[in-house]
Design an enzyme around this catalytic site. Sequence first.
Site, PDB file in Angstrom:
ATOM      1  N   GLY A 163      12.926   0.224   5.108  1.00 37.22           N
ATOM      2  CA  GLY A 163      13.618  -0.484   4.362  1.00 37.22           C
ATOM      3  C   GLY A 163      14.063  -1.588   4.773  1.00 37.22           C
TER       4      GLY A 163
ATOM      5  CD  GLU B 175       5.221   3.773   8.054  1.00 36.53           C
ATOM      6  OE1 GLU B 175       5.764   4.759   8.465  1.00 36.53           O
ATOM      7  OE2 GLU B 175       5.950   3.641   7.389  1.00 36.53           O
TER       8      GLU B 175
ATOM      9  CB  SER C  72     -12.998  -3.562 -19.368  1.00 35.51           C
ATOM     10  OG  SER C  72     -13.555  -3.131 -17.568  1.00 35.51           O
ATOM     11  N   GLY C  73     -15.996  -1.422 -17.820  1.00 40.68           N
ATOM     12  CA  GLY C  73     -17.516  -1.059 -16.915  1.00 40.68           C
ATOM     13  C   GLY C  73     -16.558  -1.903 -15.344  1.00 40.68           C
TER      14      GLY C  73
ATOM     15  CG  HIS D  33       7.693   1.745  10.761  1.00 40.33           C
ATOM     16  ND1 HIS D  33       7.633   1.830   9.326  1.00 40.33           N
ATOM     17  CD2 HIS D  33       8.333   0.061  11.166  1.00 40.33           C
ATOM     18  CE1 HIS D  33       8.671   1.000   9.434  1.00 40.33           C
ATOM     19  NE2 HIS D  33       9.911   0.676   9.859  1.00 40.33           N
TER      20      HIS D  33
ATOM     21  CB  CYS E 193      12.047   2.132   9.852  1.00 43.04           C
ATOM     22  SG  CYS E 193      12.760   0.930  10.545  1.00 43.04           S
ATOM     23  CE1 TYR E 194      19.703   1.843   5.410  1.00 44.78           C
ATOM     24  CE2 TYR E 194      18.065   3.110   4.346  1.00 44.78           C
ATOM     25  CZ  TYR E 194      19.978   2.312   3.775  1.00 44.78           C
ATOM     26  OH  TYR E 194      20.333   1.950   3.300  1.00 44.78           O
TER      27      TYR E 194
ATOM     28  CG  ASP F 125      -9.075   0.967 -12.445  1.00 38.82           C
ATOM     29  OD1 ASP F 125      -9.320   1.472 -10.894  1.00 38.82           O
ATOM     30  OD2 ASP F 125      -8.200  -0.486 -11.962  1.00 38.82           O
ATOM     31  CB  SER F 126     -12.080   1.189 -17.747  1.00 40.10           C
ATOM     32  OG  SER F 126     -12.537   0.498 -17.563  1.00 40.10           O
ATOM     33  CB  SER F 127     -16.102   3.077 -14.987  1.00 36.33           C
ATOM     34  OG  SER F 127     -16.552   2.023 -15.491  1.00 36.33           O
TER      35      SER F 127
ATOM     36  CE  LYS G   5      -9.827  -0.732  -7.672  1.00 35.91           C
ATOM     37  NZ  LYS G   5      -9.248  -0.763  -9.070  1.00 35.91           N
TER      38      LYS G   5
END
Length: 512
Positions: A54, A170, A222-223, A168, A81-82, A226-228, A368
Amino acid sequence: MHETIAVLDFGSQYTQLIARRIRECNVYSRIYHYTTKASVLKRDKVCGIVLSGGPSSVFSRRAPVPDRRIFELGVPVLGICYGLQVMTHLLDGTVEETDRREYGHSTLEVSEKSLLLAGISRNIRVWNSHGDKVIKLPKGFGGTAKTPNSRYATIEHRKKKLFGLQFHPEVSHTEQGILILQNFLLKICGCHGDWSMSDYLEQSLESIRETVGDKRVILGLSGGVDSSVAAALIHRAIGNRLQCVFVDNGLLRLHERDAVVNLFRRNFQMNLRVVRSASLFLNKLRGVTDPERKRKIIGKTFIEVFDDVVKSTGPVDFLAQGTLYPDVIESVAIDGNPASLIKSHHNVGGLPKRMKLKLLEPLRALFKDEVRVLGRELGLPKEVLLRQPFPGPGLGVRVIGEITARNLKVLREADAIFNEEMVSSGYYYKVWQSFAVFLPVRSVGVMGDKRTYENVIVLRVVESLDAMTADWVRLPYEILQTVSTRIINEVKGVNRVCLDISSKPPGTIEWE
Ligand code: XMP
Protein backbone atom coordinates in the site's frame (compact mmCIF):
# COMPACT_ATOMS: atom_id res chain seq x y z
CA MET A 1 -16.89 -24.13 -0.70
CA HIS A 2 -13.47 -23.66 -2.25
CA GLU A 3 -10.38 -23.31 -0.12
CA THR A 4 -10.09 -19.53 -0.02
CA ILE A 5 -7.20 -17.16 0.58
CA ALA A 6 -8.15 -13.69 1.82
CA VAL A 7 -6.19 -10.78 0.38
CA LEU A 8 -6.54 -7.77 2.68
CA ASP A 9 -6.33 -4.64 0.58
CA PHE A 10 -4.30 -1.73 1.93
CA GLY A 11 -4.68 0.28 -1.26
CA SER A 12 -1.87 -1.25 -3.31
CA GLN A 13 -1.90 -0.96 -7.07
CA TYR A 14 -0.99 -4.66 -7.01
CA THR A 15 -3.84 -6.00 -4.86
CA GLN A 16 -5.73 -7.39 -7.83
CA LEU A 17 -2.53 -8.81 -9.22
CA ILE A 18 -1.91 -10.69 -5.95
CA ALA A 19 -5.43 -12.14 -6.12
CA ARG A 20 -4.88 -13.22 -9.72
CA ARG A 21 -1.49 -14.78 -9.05
CA ILE A 22 -3.04 -16.86 -6.26
CA ARG A 23 -5.74 -18.08 -8.62
CA GLU A 24 -3.05 -18.89 -11.17
CA CYS A 25 -1.74 -21.31 -8.52
CA ASN A 26 -5.22 -22.92 -8.64
CA VAL A 27 -6.24 -21.58 -5.26
CA TYR A 28 -9.33 -19.39 -4.97
CA SER A 29 -8.70 -15.87 -3.63
CA ARG A 30 -10.94 -13.07 -2.48
CA ILE A 31 -10.11 -9.44 -1.83
CA TYR A 32 -11.29 -8.00 1.51
CA HIS A 33 -11.14 -4.43 2.78
CA TYR A 34 -8.30 -4.00 5.26
CA THR A 35 -10.78 -3.22 8.07
CA THR A 36 -12.40 -6.68 7.79
CA LYS A 37 -12.81 -8.18 11.24
CA ALA A 38 -10.96 -11.37 12.17
CA SER A 39 -14.35 -12.90 13.01
CA VAL A 40 -15.48 -12.44 9.39
CA LEU A 41 -12.38 -14.18 8.06
CA LYS A 42 -12.97 -16.97 10.56
CA ARG A 43 -16.60 -17.26 9.49
CA ASP A 44 -15.48 -17.46 5.85
CA LYS A 45 -13.06 -20.23 6.84
CA VAL A 46 -10.16 -18.70 4.94
CA CYS A 47 -7.07 -20.91 4.77
CA GLY A 48 -4.60 -18.05 4.71
CA ILE A 49 -4.40 -14.27 4.76
CA VAL A 50 -2.23 -12.08 2.54
CA LEU A 51 -1.71 -8.47 3.58
CA SER A 52 -1.21 -6.39 0.44
CA GLY A 53 1.23 -3.57 0.00
CA GLY A 54 0.00 0.00 0.00
CA PRO A 55 1.10 3.59 -0.46
CA SER A 56 1.02 4.45 3.27
CA SER A 57 3.63 4.61 5.95
CA VAL A 58 2.83 3.06 9.32
CA PHE A 59 3.81 6.46 10.75
CA SER A 60 1.06 8.28 8.89
CA ARG A 61 -1.79 9.51 11.09
CA ARG A 62 -4.27 7.81 8.80
CA ALA A 63 -2.28 4.64 8.23
CA PRO A 64 -4.61 1.73 7.45
CA VAL A 65 -4.44 -0.79 10.29
CA PRO A 66 -6.03 -4.24 10.21
CA ASP A 67 -7.83 -5.98 13.09
CA ARG A 68 -4.85 -7.26 15.12
CA ARG A 69 -6.81 -10.40 16.07
CA ILE A 70 -6.11 -11.75 12.57
CA PHE A 71 -2.68 -12.74 13.92
CA GLU A 72 -4.31 -14.89 16.58
CA LEU A 73 -6.61 -16.90 14.30
CA GLY A 74 -4.06 -19.66 13.81
CA VAL A 75 -4.37 -19.02 10.07
CA PRO A 76 -1.09 -18.36 8.19
CA VAL A 77 -0.48 -14.72 7.31
CA LEU A 78 1.82 -13.34 4.62
CA GLY A 79 2.53 -9.61 4.73
CA ILE A 80 3.82 -8.07 1.52
CA CYS A 81 5.71 -4.73 1.63
CA TYR A 82 3.38 -2.42 3.65
CA GLY A 83 1.72 -5.65 4.86
CA LEU A 84 5.03 -6.75 6.38
CA GLN A 85 5.59 -3.34 7.94
CA VAL A 86 2.15 -3.05 9.49
CA MET A 87 2.41 -6.58 10.87
CA THR A 88 5.81 -5.78 12.40
CA HIS A 89 4.49 -2.52 13.83
CA LEU A 90 1.39 -4.13 15.37
CA LEU A 91 3.39 -6.98 16.90
CA ASP A 92 5.83 -4.55 18.56
CA GLY A 93 8.78 -4.78 16.21
CA THR A 94 10.35 -1.58 14.89
CA VAL A 95 9.83 0.01 11.50
CA GLU A 96 11.99 2.95 10.55
CA GLU A 97 11.36 5.78 8.16
CA THR A 98 14.38 6.02 5.90
CA ASP A 99 15.54 8.53 3.38
CA ARG A 100 17.03 5.71 1.32
CA ARG A 101 14.11 4.43 -0.61
CA GLU A 102 14.39 1.11 -2.35
CA TYR A 103 12.68 1.14 -5.74
CA GLY A 104 13.12 -1.35 -8.53
CA HIS A 105 15.43 -4.32 -8.62
CA SER A 106 17.73 -5.60 -5.92
CA THR A 107 19.27 -8.95 -5.14
CA LEU A 108 17.83 -11.12 -2.42
CA GLU A 109 20.31 -13.22 -0.55
CA VAL A 110 18.73 -16.19 1.19
CA SER A 111 20.47 -16.80 4.51
CA GLU A 112 18.30 -19.19 6.52
CA LYS A 113 16.29 -22.29 5.82
CA SER A 114 12.69 -21.30 5.39
CA LEU A 115 9.50 -23.00 4.31
CA LEU A 116 8.46 -19.87 2.46
CA LEU A 117 11.71 -19.80 0.48
CA ALA A 118 11.97 -23.58 -0.06
CA GLY A 119 13.45 -24.37 -3.47
CA ILE A 120 14.40 -20.72 -4.14
CA SER A 121 17.90 -20.04 -5.50
CA ARG A 122 20.42 -18.50 -3.09
CA ASN A 123 20.40 -15.21 -4.98
CA ILE A 124 17.40 -13.94 -6.90
CA ARG A 125 16.45 -10.60 -8.37
CA VAL A 126 13.45 -9.14 -6.56
CA TRP A 127 11.39 -6.04 -7.13
CA ASN A 128 10.97 -3.47 -4.38
CA SER A 129 8.95 -0.34 -3.87
CA HIS A 130 9.25 0.99 -0.34
CA GLY A 131 10.58 3.81 1.80
CA ASP A 132 10.19 2.46 5.36
CA LYS A 133 11.89 -0.70 6.52
CA VAL A 134 11.92 -3.11 9.45
CA ILE A 135 14.92 -2.64 11.73
CA LYS A 136 13.88 -4.73 14.76
CA LEU A 137 11.84 -7.89 14.57
CA PRO A 138 8.86 -8.62 16.81
CA LYS A 139 9.32 -11.36 19.42
CA GLY A 140 9.55 -14.88 18.00
CA PHE A 141 10.40 -13.74 14.45
CA GLY A 142 13.57 -14.46 12.54
CA GLY A 143 14.99 -12.99 9.33
CA THR A 144 15.54 -15.48 6.51
CA ALA A 145 16.88 -13.32 3.66
CA LYS A 146 18.22 -9.82 3.04
CA THR A 147 18.83 -7.31 0.29
CA PRO A 148 21.64 -4.72 0.31
CA ASN A 149 19.16 -2.17 1.66
CA SER A 150 17.00 -4.33 3.96
CA ARG A 151 18.43 -6.55 6.63
CA TYR A 152 14.98 -8.12 7.06
CA ALA A 153 13.74 -8.60 3.52
CA THR A 154 11.92 -11.80 4.50
CA ILE A 155 10.85 -12.66 8.02
CA GLU A 156 8.89 -15.39 9.72
CA HIS A 157 7.45 -16.60 12.98
CA ARG A 158 7.54 -20.30 12.28
CA LYS A 159 5.31 -21.42 15.13
CA LYS A 160 2.59 -18.86 14.56
CA LYS A 161 2.93 -19.16 10.78
CA LEU A 162 3.36 -15.43 10.25
CA PHE A 163 5.51 -14.43 7.27
CA GLY A 164 6.59 -11.20 5.64
CA LEU A 165 8.26 -10.12 2.41
CA GLN A 166 9.64 -6.64 1.90
CA PHE A 167 9.61 -7.11 -1.89
CA HIS A 168 6.74 -7.93 -4.25
CA PRO A 169 6.52 -11.63 -5.21
CA GLU A 170 3.43 -10.95 -7.35
CA VAL A 171 5.15 -8.83 -10.02
CA SER A 172 6.80 -10.56 -12.93
CA HIS A 173 10.09 -8.69 -12.30
CA THR A 174 10.64 -10.78 -9.17
CA GLU A 175 12.37 -14.03 -10.08
CA GLN A 176 10.68 -17.14 -8.67
CA GLY A 177 7.98 -14.96 -7.09
CA ILE A 178 5.32 -17.49 -8.06
CA LEU A 179 7.29 -20.25 -6.35
CA ILE A 180 7.30 -18.21 -3.13
CA LEU A 181 3.54 -17.72 -3.37
CA GLN A 182 3.08 -21.42 -4.09
CA ASN A 183 5.11 -22.29 -1.00
CA PHE A 184 2.84 -20.09 1.07
CA LEU A 185 -0.37 -21.48 -0.43
CA LEU A 186 0.45 -25.17 -0.66
CA LYS A 187 3.14 -25.85 1.93
CA ILE A 188 2.17 -23.35 4.61
CA CYS A 189 -1.59 -22.87 4.25
CA GLY A 190 -2.06 -26.50 3.19
CA CYS A 191 -4.23 -25.63 0.18
CA HIS A 192 -4.61 -28.41 -2.38
CA GLY A 193 -4.24 -26.20 -5.46
CA ASP A 194 -7.18 -27.90 -7.09
CA TRP A 195 -9.37 -24.91 -7.87
CA SER A 196 -10.18 -25.14 -11.55
CA MET A 197 -12.54 -23.51 -13.96
CA SER A 198 -14.52 -26.69 -14.55
CA ASP A 199 -15.21 -26.97 -10.79
CA TYR A 200 -16.13 -23.35 -10.82
CA LEU A 201 -18.49 -23.94 -13.72
CA GLU A 202 -20.29 -26.76 -11.92
CA GLN A 203 -20.61 -24.68 -8.76
CA SER A 204 -21.90 -21.66 -10.68
CA LEU A 205 -24.53 -23.74 -12.44
CA GLU A 206 -25.77 -25.05 -9.12
CA SER A 207 -25.80 -21.64 -7.53
CA ILE A 208 -27.65 -20.07 -10.49
CA ARG A 209 -30.29 -22.82 -10.34
CA GLU A 210 -30.66 -22.34 -6.61
CA THR A 211 -30.94 -18.54 -6.86
CA VAL A 212 -33.31 -18.44 -9.80
CA GLY A 213 -35.52 -21.37 -8.79
CA ASP A 214 -38.36 -21.62 -11.29
CA LYS A 215 -38.27 -17.90 -12.17
CA ARG A 216 -37.19 -16.25 -15.40
CA VAL A 217 -34.12 -14.20 -16.24
CA ILE A 218 -33.62 -11.47 -18.83
CA LEU A 219 -30.21 -10.52 -20.18
CA GLY A 220 -29.08 -7.74 -22.52
CA LEU A 221 -26.72 -9.48 -24.93
CA SER A 222 -24.25 -7.23 -26.71
CA GLY A 223 -22.12 -9.94 -28.27
CA GLY A 224 -19.11 -8.82 -26.22
CA VAL A 225 -17.12 -11.26 -24.10
CA ASP A 226 -18.82 -10.65 -20.75
CA SER A 227 -22.47 -10.72 -21.77
CA SER A 228 -21.82 -13.67 -24.10
CA VAL A 229 -20.20 -15.78 -21.38
CA ALA A 230 -22.91 -14.79 -18.87
CA ALA A 231 -25.58 -15.82 -21.42
CA ALA A 232 -23.95 -19.17 -22.18
CA LEU A 233 -23.53 -19.91 -18.48
CA ILE A 234 -27.07 -19.02 -17.43
CA HIS A 235 -28.49 -20.81 -20.45
CA ARG A 236 -26.63 -23.97 -19.48
CA ALA A 237 -28.10 -23.63 -15.97
CA ILE A 238 -31.75 -22.82 -16.71
CA GLY A 239 -32.23 -23.29 -20.47
CA ASN A 240 -35.18 -21.47 -21.96
CA ARG A 241 -36.06 -19.61 -18.83
CA LEU A 242 -33.30 -17.24 -19.91
CA GLN A 243 -34.53 -14.56 -22.30
CA CYS A 244 -31.72 -12.79 -24.13
CA VAL A 245 -32.30 -9.42 -25.75
CA PHE A 246 -30.12 -7.96 -28.46
CA VAL A 247 -30.80 -4.34 -29.29
CA ASP A 248 -29.87 -3.28 -32.82
CA ASN A 249 -29.31 0.42 -32.28
CA GLY A 250 -28.23 1.01 -35.87
CA LEU A 251 -24.70 1.72 -34.65
CA LEU A 252 -23.39 -1.82 -35.10
CA ARG A 253 -20.58 -3.00 -37.33
CA LEU A 254 -21.08 -4.83 -40.61
CA HIS A 255 -22.93 -8.15 -40.13
CA GLU A 256 -22.69 -7.83 -36.35
CA ARG A 257 -26.36 -8.59 -35.71
CA ASP A 258 -26.30 -11.67 -37.95
CA ALA A 259 -23.22 -13.02 -36.20
CA VAL A 260 -24.92 -12.76 -32.79
CA VAL A 261 -28.12 -14.35 -34.08
CA ASN A 262 -26.21 -17.18 -35.76
CA LEU A 263 -24.20 -18.04 -32.72
CA PHE A 264 -26.77 -17.74 -29.97
CA ARG A 265 -30.02 -18.62 -31.70
CA ARG A 266 -28.80 -21.23 -34.17
CA ASN A 267 -25.83 -22.79 -32.34
CA PHE A 268 -26.84 -22.43 -28.72
CA GLN A 269 -30.59 -22.45 -29.40
CA MET A 270 -31.17 -19.67 -26.93
CA ASN A 271 -34.30 -17.65 -26.55
CA LEU A 272 -33.01 -14.54 -28.28
CA ARG A 273 -35.13 -11.55 -29.05
CA VAL A 274 -33.69 -9.06 -31.53
CA VAL A 275 -35.05 -5.56 -31.17
CA ARG A 276 -34.64 -3.53 -34.32
CA SER A 277 -34.56 0.07 -33.21
CA ALA A 278 -32.07 1.61 -35.62
CA SER A 279 -34.50 4.23 -36.86
CA LEU A 280 -35.48 5.23 -33.32
CA PHE A 281 -31.84 5.84 -32.39
CA LEU A 282 -30.98 7.60 -35.64
CA ASN A 283 -34.03 9.87 -35.38
CA LYS A 284 -33.06 10.93 -31.89
CA LEU A 285 -29.49 11.54 -33.03
CA ARG A 286 -30.45 13.64 -36.04
CA GLY A 287 -28.56 16.93 -36.10
CA VAL A 288 -26.57 16.12 -32.94
CA THR A 289 -22.81 16.63 -33.20
CA ASP A 290 -21.68 17.10 -29.61
CA PRO A 291 -19.97 13.88 -28.39
CA GLU A 292 -21.36 13.98 -24.86
CA ARG A 293 -24.90 14.63 -26.07
CA LYS A 294 -24.60 11.75 -28.50
CA ARG A 295 -23.48 9.42 -25.72
CA LYS A 296 -26.30 10.53 -23.43
CA ILE A 297 -28.96 10.08 -26.11
CA ILE A 298 -27.66 6.62 -27.02
CA GLY A 299 -27.50 5.52 -23.37
CA LYS A 300 -30.93 6.89 -22.49
CA THR A 301 -32.59 5.44 -25.58
CA PHE A 302 -31.07 2.04 -24.85
CA ILE A 303 -32.60 2.04 -21.39
CA GLU A 304 -36.01 3.07 -22.76
CA VAL A 305 -35.92 0.31 -25.36
CA PHE A 306 -34.79 -2.27 -22.83
CA ASP A 307 -37.43 -1.16 -20.37
CA ASP A 308 -40.14 -1.68 -23.00
CA VAL A 309 -38.80 -5.13 -23.76
CA VAL A 310 -38.88 -6.08 -20.08
CA LYS A 311 -42.49 -4.89 -19.81
CA SER A 312 -43.57 -6.84 -22.86
CA THR A 313 -41.70 -10.04 -21.97
CA GLY A 314 -44.10 -11.16 -19.29
CA PRO A 315 -43.07 -12.00 -15.78
CA VAL A 316 -39.33 -11.90 -15.19
CA ASP A 317 -37.64 -11.69 -11.83
CA PHE A 318 -33.97 -11.37 -12.61
CA LEU A 319 -31.84 -9.13 -14.75
CA ALA A 320 -28.54 -10.82 -15.59
CA GLN A 321 -25.39 -8.83 -16.18
CA GLY A 322 -21.82 -9.69 -17.05
CA THR A 323 -20.31 -7.69 -14.20
CA LEU A 324 -16.70 -8.74 -13.48
CA TYR A 325 -14.66 -8.82 -10.30
CA PRO A 326 -12.69 -5.63 -10.99
CA ASP A 327 -16.04 -3.79 -11.30
CA VAL A 328 -17.23 -4.82 -7.86
CA ILE A 329 -14.11 -4.49 -5.74
CA GLU A 330 -14.20 -1.38 -3.66
CA SER A 331 -10.86 0.32 -3.92
CA VAL A 332 -9.44 1.41 -0.62
CA ALA A 333 -9.26 5.16 -0.03
CA ILE A 334 -5.87 5.96 1.37
CA ASP A 335 -5.16 9.27 3.07
CA GLY A 336 -8.53 10.59 2.03
CA ASN A 337 -7.89 10.31 -1.67
CA PRO A 338 -11.43 10.26 -3.04
CA ALA A 339 -10.28 9.38 -6.55
CA SER A 340 -9.68 5.82 -5.44
CA LEU A 341 -12.76 5.53 -3.26
CA ILE A 342 -15.25 3.32 -5.00
CA LYS A 343 -15.14 2.25 -8.59
CA SER A 344 -18.45 3.01 -10.17
CA HIS A 345 -20.28 -0.13 -11.15
CA HIS A 346 -20.41 0.94 -14.74
CA ASN A 347 -22.57 -1.96 -15.88
CA VAL A 348 -25.17 -1.26 -13.24
CA GLY A 349 -25.18 2.51 -13.52
CA GLY A 350 -27.95 3.24 -15.97
CA LEU A 351 -30.56 0.78 -14.78
CA PRO A 352 -33.80 2.42 -13.88
CA LYS A 353 -34.83 1.42 -10.39
CA ARG A 354 -38.45 1.00 -11.39
CA MET A 355 -37.60 -2.16 -13.32
CA LYS A 356 -37.69 -3.81 -9.89
CA LEU A 357 -35.63 -6.76 -11.01
CA LYS A 358 -33.17 -8.66 -8.90
CA LEU A 359 -29.63 -8.68 -10.24
CA LEU A 360 -27.98 -11.91 -11.29
CA GLU A 361 -24.26 -11.47 -11.81
CA PRO A 362 -22.68 -14.88 -12.24
CA LEU A 363 -19.25 -13.53 -13.29
CA ARG A 364 -18.75 -11.16 -10.40
CA ALA A 365 -16.02 -13.32 -8.82
CA LEU A 366 -13.96 -13.56 -12.01
CA PHE A 367 -11.23 -11.61 -13.74
CA LYS A 368 -11.42 -11.03 -17.48
CA ASP A 369 -8.95 -13.76 -18.41
CA GLU A 370 -10.85 -16.20 -16.20
CA VAL A 371 -14.09 -15.27 -17.98
CA ARG A 372 -12.40 -16.25 -21.24
CA VAL A 373 -11.41 -19.63 -19.81
CA LEU A 374 -14.96 -20.16 -18.56
CA GLY A 375 -16.29 -19.17 -21.98
CA ARG A 376 -14.06 -21.78 -23.59
CA GLU A 377 -15.42 -24.44 -21.23
CA LEU A 378 -18.90 -23.40 -22.31
CA GLY A 379 -18.03 -23.83 -25.97
CA LEU A 380 -17.91 -20.21 -27.10
CA PRO A 381 -15.64 -19.62 -30.12
CA LYS A 382 -12.37 -17.72 -30.11
CA GLU A 383 -13.90 -14.94 -32.23
CA VAL A 384 -16.14 -14.05 -29.29
CA LEU A 385 -13.75 -14.74 -26.43
CA LEU A 386 -10.79 -12.87 -27.87
CA ARG A 387 -12.84 -10.08 -29.36
CA GLN A 388 -11.46 -6.58 -29.02
CA PRO A 389 -13.40 -4.18 -26.77
CA PHE A 390 -16.17 -2.24 -28.50
CA PRO A 391 -17.75 0.81 -26.87
CA GLY A 392 -21.39 0.76 -25.76
CA PRO A 393 -22.33 3.68 -28.06
CA GLY A 394 -20.83 1.69 -30.95
CA LEU A 395 -20.09 3.44 -34.22
CA GLY A 396 -21.93 6.46 -32.78
CA VAL A 397 -18.63 7.64 -31.28
CA ARG A 398 -16.67 6.76 -34.41
CA VAL A 399 -18.71 8.78 -36.88
CA ILE A 400 -17.40 12.21 -36.01
CA GLY A 401 -19.99 14.95 -36.35
CA GLU A 402 -23.56 14.13 -37.29
CA ILE A 403 -24.51 10.46 -37.44
CA THR A 404 -26.34 9.83 -40.69
CA ALA A 405 -27.24 6.57 -42.41
CA ARG A 406 -24.85 7.47 -45.24
CA ASN A 407 -21.89 8.24 -42.95
CA LEU A 408 -22.52 5.07 -40.99
CA LYS A 409 -22.55 3.01 -44.18
CA VAL A 410 -19.22 4.46 -45.30
CA LEU A 411 -17.64 3.81 -41.90
CA ARG A 412 -19.07 0.29 -41.68
CA GLU A 413 -17.58 -0.69 -45.04
CA ALA A 414 -14.19 0.85 -44.32
CA ASP A 415 -14.09 -0.69 -40.84
CA ALA A 416 -14.94 -4.15 -42.22
CA ILE A 417 -12.03 -3.98 -44.69
CA PHE A 418 -9.63 -2.88 -41.97
CA ASN A 419 -10.88 -5.65 -39.70
CA GLU A 420 -10.52 -8.28 -42.41
CA GLU A 421 -6.89 -7.28 -43.03
CA MET A 422 -6.13 -7.21 -39.29
CA VAL A 423 -7.49 -10.74 -38.88
CA SER A 424 -5.78 -12.17 -41.95
CA SER A 425 -2.41 -10.64 -41.05
CA GLY A 426 -2.71 -12.03 -37.50
CA TYR A 427 -2.52 -8.55 -35.95
CA TYR A 428 -6.13 -8.48 -34.77
CA TYR A 429 -5.39 -10.66 -31.72
CA LYS A 430 -2.07 -8.96 -31.00
CA VAL A 431 -3.38 -5.44 -30.45
CA TRP A 432 -5.82 -3.99 -27.91
CA GLN A 433 -8.07 -2.35 -30.49
CA SER A 434 -8.07 -1.59 -34.18
CA PHE A 435 -10.86 0.31 -35.89
CA ALA A 436 -11.75 2.97 -38.43
CA VAL A 437 -13.06 6.46 -37.69
CA PHE A 438 -15.15 8.55 -40.09
CA LEU A 439 -14.25 12.23 -40.37
CA PRO A 440 -16.84 14.73 -41.59
CA VAL A 441 -14.04 16.37 -43.54
CA ARG A 442 -13.80 16.24 -47.31
CA SER A 443 -10.65 16.53 -49.32
CA VAL A 444 -9.86 16.76 -52.99
CA GLY A 445 -8.54 13.77 -54.90
CA VAL A 446 -8.31 12.43 -58.40
CA MET A 447 -9.66 9.07 -59.50
CA GLY A 448 -9.75 7.86 -63.12
CA ASP A 449 -8.94 11.35 -64.40
CA LYS A 450 -11.84 12.81 -62.47
CA ARG A 451 -11.69 15.20 -59.57
CA THR A 452 -13.14 13.77 -56.35
CA TYR A 453 -14.21 15.56 -53.20
CA GLU A 454 -14.86 12.95 -50.54
CA ASN A 455 -14.51 11.99 -46.90
CA VAL A 456 -11.51 10.92 -44.84
CA ILE A 457 -11.15 7.66 -42.91
CA VAL A 458 -8.71 7.45 -40.01
CA LEU A 459 -7.20 4.16 -38.85
CA ARG A 460 -6.75 3.80 -35.11
CA VAL A 461 -4.69 0.87 -33.77
CA VAL A 462 -3.54 0.81 -30.16
CA GLU A 463 -1.79 -1.47 -27.74
CA SER A 464 -2.74 -1.29 -24.10
CA LEU A 465 -3.01 -3.40 -20.95
CA ASP A 466 -6.07 -1.87 -19.35
CA ALA A 467 -7.22 1.00 -21.61
CA MET A 468 -5.98 3.51 -19.02
CA THR A 469 -2.91 4.23 -21.12
CA ALA A 470 -2.29 3.24 -24.72
CA ASP A 471 0.23 3.64 -27.49
CA TRP A 472 -0.28 3.51 -31.23
CA VAL A 473 0.85 0.33 -32.91
CA ARG A 474 3.60 0.46 -35.53
CA LEU A 475 1.77 -1.70 -38.07
CA PRO A 476 3.92 -2.86 -41.01
CA TYR A 477 3.67 -0.46 -43.98
CA GLU A 478 2.53 -3.32 -46.23
CA ILE A 479 -0.62 -3.83 -44.16
CA LEU A 480 -1.32 -0.11 -44.02
CA GLN A 481 -0.84 0.11 -47.76
CA THR A 482 -3.24 -2.78 -48.47
CA VAL A 483 -5.88 -1.34 -46.13
CA SER A 484 -5.58 2.15 -47.58
CA THR A 485 -5.75 0.96 -51.19
CA ARG A 486 -8.68 -1.32 -50.51
CA ILE A 487 -10.70 1.30 -48.63
CA ILE A 488 -10.18 3.96 -51.28
CA ASN A 489 -10.96 1.55 -54.12
CA GLU A 490 -13.84 -0.32 -52.53
CA VAL A 491 -15.67 2.21 -50.37
CA LYS A 492 -17.67 4.81 -52.20
CA GLY A 493 -17.34 8.19 -50.57
CA VAL A 494 -13.75 7.91 -49.33
CA ASN A 495 -10.69 9.21 -51.15
CA ARG A 496 -8.19 9.56 -48.30
CA VAL A 497 -7.00 7.32 -45.44
CA CYS A 498 -4.96 8.65 -42.50
CA LEU A 499 -3.26 6.98 -39.54
CA ASP A 500 -3.74 8.20 -35.96
CA ILE A 501 -0.35 8.28 -34.24
CA SER A 502 -1.42 9.70 -30.86
CA SER A 503 -0.90 7.94 -27.57
CA LYS A 504 -3.20 8.01 -24.54
CA PRO A 505 -2.73 10.28 -22.69
CA PRO A 506 -2.99 12.91 -24.00
CA GLY A 507 -5.30 11.42 -26.65
CA THR A 508 -8.03 8.91 -25.85
CA ILE A 509 -8.52 5.63 -27.67
CA GLU A 510 -11.88 6.58 -29.15
CA TRP A 511 -12.22 9.90 -30.94
CA GLU A 512 -15.34 10.97 -29.08
P1 XMP B 1 -11.10 5.97 -24.26
O1 XMP B 1 -11.63 6.49 -25.55
O2 XMP B 1 -11.68 6.67 -23.07
O3 XMP B 1 -11.56 4.46 -24.17
O4 XMP B 1 -9.61 5.98 -24.21
C1 XMP B 1 -11.08 3.54 -23.24
C2 XMP B 1 -11.71 2.18 -23.53
O5 XMP B 1 -13.11 2.20 -23.24
C3 XMP B 1 -13.86 1.91 -24.39
N1 XMP B 1 -15.03 2.79 -24.34
C4 XMP B 1 -16.25 2.41 -23.90
N2 XMP B 1 -16.71 1.22 -23.49
N3 XMP B 1 -18.86 2.14 -23.14
C5 XMP B 1 -18.02 1.09 -23.12
O6 XMP B 1 -18.46 -0.01 -22.75
C6 XMP B 1 -18.46 3.38 -23.54
O7 XMP B 1 -19.24 4.32 -23.54
C7 XMP B 1 -17.09 3.51 -23.93
N4 XMP B 1 -16.36 4.56 -24.37
C8 XMP B 1 -15.09 4.09 -24.62
C9 XMP B 1 -12.94 2.19 -25.57
O8 XMP B 1 -13.30 1.46 -26.72
C10 XMP B 1 -11.61 1.78 -25.00
O9 XMP B 1 -11.43 0.37 -25.03
